[in-house]
Design a protein around this motif. Structure first.
Motif, PDB file in Angstrom:
ATOM      1  N   THR A  89       0.304  -1.376   0.342  1.00  0.00           N
ATOM      2  CA  THR A  89       0.202   0.636   0.151  1.00  0.00           C
ATOM      3  C   THR A  89       1.034   0.958  -0.024  1.00  0.00           C
ATOM      4  O   THR A  89       0.693   2.205  -0.418  1.00  0.00           O
ATOM      5  CB  THR A  89      -0.879  -0.013   1.196  1.00  0.00           C
ATOM      6  OG1 THR A  89      -0.138   0.427   2.262  1.00  0.00           O
ATOM      7  CG2 THR A  89      -1.920  -1.533   1.210  1.00  0.00           C
ATOM      8  N   ARG A 130      -4.962  -1.483  -5.044  1.00  0.00           N
ATOM      9  CA  ARG A 130      -4.892  -0.758  -3.168  1.00  0.00           C
ATOM     10  C   ARG A 130      -6.136  -1.018  -2.524  1.00  0.00           C
ATOM     11  O   ARG A 130      -5.544  -1.984  -1.290  1.00  0.00           O
ATOM     12  CB  ARG A 130      -4.643   0.879  -3.110  1.00  0.00           C
ATOM     13  CG  ARG A 130      -4.065   1.627  -2.275  1.00  0.00           C
ATOM     14  CD  ARG A 130      -3.730   3.053  -1.501  1.00  0.00           C
ATOM     15  NE  ARG A 130      -3.118   3.213  -0.880  1.00  0.00           N
ATOM     16  CZ  ARG A 130      -4.745   2.993   0.723  1.00  0.00           C
ATOM     17  NH1 ARG A 130      -5.199   2.134   0.511  1.00  0.00           N
ATOM     18  NH2 ARG A 130      -3.229   3.746   1.766  1.00  0.00           N
ATOM     19  N   ILE A 131      -7.194  -1.522  -3.140  1.00  0.00           N
ATOM     20  CA  ILE A 131      -8.310  -2.097  -2.398  1.00  0.00           C
ATOM     21  C   ILE A 131      -8.201  -3.066  -2.112  1.00  0.00           C
ATOM     22  O   ILE A 131      -8.165  -3.814  -1.278  1.00  0.00           O
ATOM     23  CB  ILE A 131      -9.394  -1.329  -3.029  1.00  0.00           C
ATOM     24  CG1 ILE A 131      -9.704  -0.227  -3.170  1.00  0.00           C
ATOM     25  CG2 ILE A 131     -10.428  -2.304  -2.582  1.00  0.00           C
ATOM     26  CD1 ILE A 131     -10.804   0.427  -4.413  1.00  0.00           C
ATOM     27  N   VAL A 132      -6.877  -4.059  -2.633  1.00  0.00           N
ATOM     28  CA  VAL A 132      -6.783  -5.499  -2.696  1.00  0.00           C
ATOM     29  C   VAL A 132      -6.561  -5.651  -2.327  1.00  0.00           C
ATOM     30  O   VAL A 132      -6.419  -6.181  -1.516  1.00  0.00           O
ATOM     31  CB  VAL A 132      -6.984  -5.876  -4.257  1.00  0.00           C
ATOM     32  CG1 VAL A 132      -6.321  -6.942  -4.408  1.00  0.00           C
ATOM     33  CG2 VAL A 132      -8.175  -5.884  -5.386  1.00  0.00           C
ATOM     34  N   VAL A 134      -5.444  -4.011   0.645  1.00  0.00           N
ATOM     35  CA  VAL A 134      -5.836  -3.999   2.114  1.00  0.00           C
ATOM     36  C   VAL A 134      -6.542  -4.515   2.676  1.00  0.00           C
ATOM     37  O   VAL A 134      -6.709  -5.633   4.018  1.00  0.00           O
ATOM     38  CB  VAL A 134      -6.113  -1.738   1.809  1.00  0.00           C
ATOM     39  CG1 VAL A 134      -7.118  -2.316   3.329  1.00  0.00           C
ATOM     40  CG2 VAL A 134      -5.539  -1.142   2.239  1.00  0.00           C
ATOM     41  N   ARG A 135      -7.463  -5.217   1.281  1.00  0.00           N
ATOM     42  CA  ARG A 135      -8.656  -6.075   1.928  1.00  0.00           C
ATOM     43  C   ARG A 135      -7.653  -7.449   1.866  1.00  0.00           C
ATOM     44  O   ARG A 135      -8.304  -8.072   3.676  1.00  0.00           O
ATOM     45  CB  ARG A 135      -9.716  -6.127   0.802  1.00  0.00           C
ATOM     46  CG  ARG A 135     -10.424  -7.097   0.810  1.00  0.00           C
ATOM     47  CD  ARG A 135     -11.761  -6.908   2.005  1.00  0.00           C
ATOM     48  NE  ARG A 135     -12.353  -8.493   1.968  1.00  0.00           N
ATOM     49  CZ  ARG A 135     -12.469  -9.101   2.870  1.00  0.00           C
ATOM     50  NH1 ARG A 135     -11.384  -8.988   3.702  1.00  0.00           N
ATOM     51  NH2 ARG A 135     -12.520  -9.794   2.913  1.00  0.00           N
ATOM     52  N   PHE A 136      -7.405  -7.716   0.855  1.00  0.00           N
ATOM     53  CA  PHE A 136      -5.972  -9.297   1.506  1.00  0.00           C
ATOM     54  C   PHE A 136      -4.871  -8.694   1.456  1.00  0.00           C
ATOM     55  O   PHE A 136      -4.256 -10.086   1.519  1.00  0.00           O
ATOM     56  CB  PHE A 136      -6.156  -9.888   0.341  1.00  0.00           C
ATOM     57  CG  PHE A 136      -7.501 -10.847  -0.976  1.00  0.00           C
ATOM     58  CD1 PHE A 136      -8.298 -11.189  -0.120  1.00  0.00           C
ATOM     59  CD2 PHE A 136      -7.689  -9.593  -1.584  1.00  0.00           C
ATOM     60  CE1 PHE A 136      -9.654 -11.403  -0.527  1.00  0.00           C
ATOM     61  CE2 PHE A 136      -9.452  -9.714  -2.375  1.00  0.00           C
ATOM     62  CZ  PHE A 136     -10.361 -10.925  -1.498  1.00  0.00           C
ATOM     63  N   SER A 137      -4.481  -8.079   2.673  1.00  0.00           N
ATOM     64  CA  SER A 137      -3.625  -8.055   3.277  1.00  0.00           C
ATOM     65  C   SER A 137      -2.987  -8.730   4.442  1.00  0.00           C
ATOM     66  O   SER A 137      -4.241  -9.603   5.101  1.00  0.00           O
ATOM     67  CB  SER A 137      -3.133  -6.583   4.008  1.00  0.00           C
ATOM     68  OG  SER A 137      -3.791  -6.307   5.467  1.00  0.00           O
ATOM     69  N   ALA A 140      -5.400  -8.267   7.815  1.00  0.00           N
ATOM     70  CA  ALA A 140      -5.757  -8.487   7.117  1.00  0.00           C
ATOM     71  C   ALA A 140      -6.610 -10.070   8.382  1.00  0.00           C
ATOM     72  O   ALA A 140      -7.889 -10.055   8.581  1.00  0.00           O
ATOM     73  CB  ALA A 140      -6.943  -7.683   6.634  1.00  0.00           C
ATOM     74  N   ARG A 143      -6.661 -10.819  11.788  1.00  0.00           N
ATOM     75  CA  ARG A 143      -7.547 -10.335  12.183  1.00  0.00           C
ATOM     76  C   ARG A 143      -8.953 -11.217  12.460  1.00  0.00           C
ATOM     77  O   ARG A 143      -9.735 -11.043  12.261  1.00  0.00           O
ATOM     78  CB  ARG A 143      -7.766  -9.205  11.868  1.00  0.00           C
ATOM     79  CG  ARG A 143      -7.008  -7.760  12.230  1.00  0.00           C
ATOM     80  CD  ARG A 143      -7.699  -6.579  12.342  1.00  0.00           C
ATOM     81  NE  ARG A 143      -7.671  -6.434  11.172  1.00  0.00           N
ATOM     82  CZ  ARG A 143      -6.988  -5.462  10.228  1.00  0.00           C
ATOM     83  NH1 ARG A 143      -6.118  -4.534  11.010  1.00  0.00           N
ATOM     84  NH2 ARG A 143      -7.239  -4.730   8.675  1.00  0.00           N
ATOM     85  N   GLU A 144      -9.045 -11.983  10.799  1.00  0.00           N
ATOM     86  CA  GLU A 144     -10.253 -12.410  10.616  1.00  0.00           C
ATOM     87  C   GLU A 144      -9.802 -13.993  11.340  1.00  0.00           C
ATOM     88  O   GLU A 144     -11.055 -14.422  12.352  1.00  0.00           O
ATOM     89  CB  GLU A 144     -10.516 -12.660   9.010  1.00  0.00           C
ATOM     90  CG  GLU A 144     -10.958 -11.351   8.323  1.00  0.00           C
ATOM     91  CD  GLU A 144     -10.798 -11.933   6.935  1.00  0.00           C
ATOM     92  OE1 GLU A 144     -10.081 -12.892   6.781  1.00  0.00           O
ATOM     93  OE2 GLU A 144     -11.358 -11.320   6.158  1.00  0.00           O
TER      94      GLU A 144
END
Length: 145
Positions: A89, A130-132, A134-137, A140, A143-144
């Motif tokens: 990112t 960038r969205i991808v 952040v979503r699949f970092s 993340a 955290r899940e």
């Protein structure tokens, strides 16, 4: 077998120490570049009184966006220093700021519509990446769990 592990451990430790030393020098160089960029931006403020406002504001905006791009590079180096990995990112943010600097220069040039279309496609694809990212970092994903 134990001896090979010992050698690998020493080489790994040497690599990490060497990488940290080079990274420290790089961070110092980036900080000096930021200070120089801010100095150039402040120096270019004189253009407001010497040139037309339009040309002076163009130069000041380009200077500011360049300093912001360098700050993003610093964030990338600091993230690598603390986490041991490069955050995608931060790199994407750097590229977006750099591309936006070029877009700002488009305002003052006569350019073809194909170049504008390619730039728009580039910015949109970077935003999507960038969205991808952040979503699949990895953070993340942790955290899940």
């Amino acid at each position: 077998m134990w001896r090979e592990n010992s050698v690998d451990l020493k080489l790994n430790r040497f690599y990490e120490m060497s990488a940290r030393a080079v990274l420290c020098l790089l961070i110092i160089a980036i900080l000096l570049a930021i200070v120089a960029g801010v100095g150039c931006t402040v120096y270019d403020l004189r253009l407001v009184f010497q040139q037309d406002f339009h040309g002076a504001s163009k130069q000041i905006m380009v200077d500011l966006l360049t300093v912001l791009a360098i700050i993003e590079v610093l964030r990338t180096a600091l993230a690598y220093s603390t986490e041991g990995r490069v955050k995608v990112t931060y790199i994407i943010d750097t590229v977006i700021v750099t591309v936006l600097t070029e877009v700002m220069a488009f305002w003052y040039k006569d350019i073809e519509w194909q170049e504008v279309a390619m730039t728009i496609a580039l910015v949109l694809s970077l935003a999507l990446i960038r969205i991808v990212a952040v979503r699949f970092s990895p953070a993340a994903a942790r955290r899940e769990l």
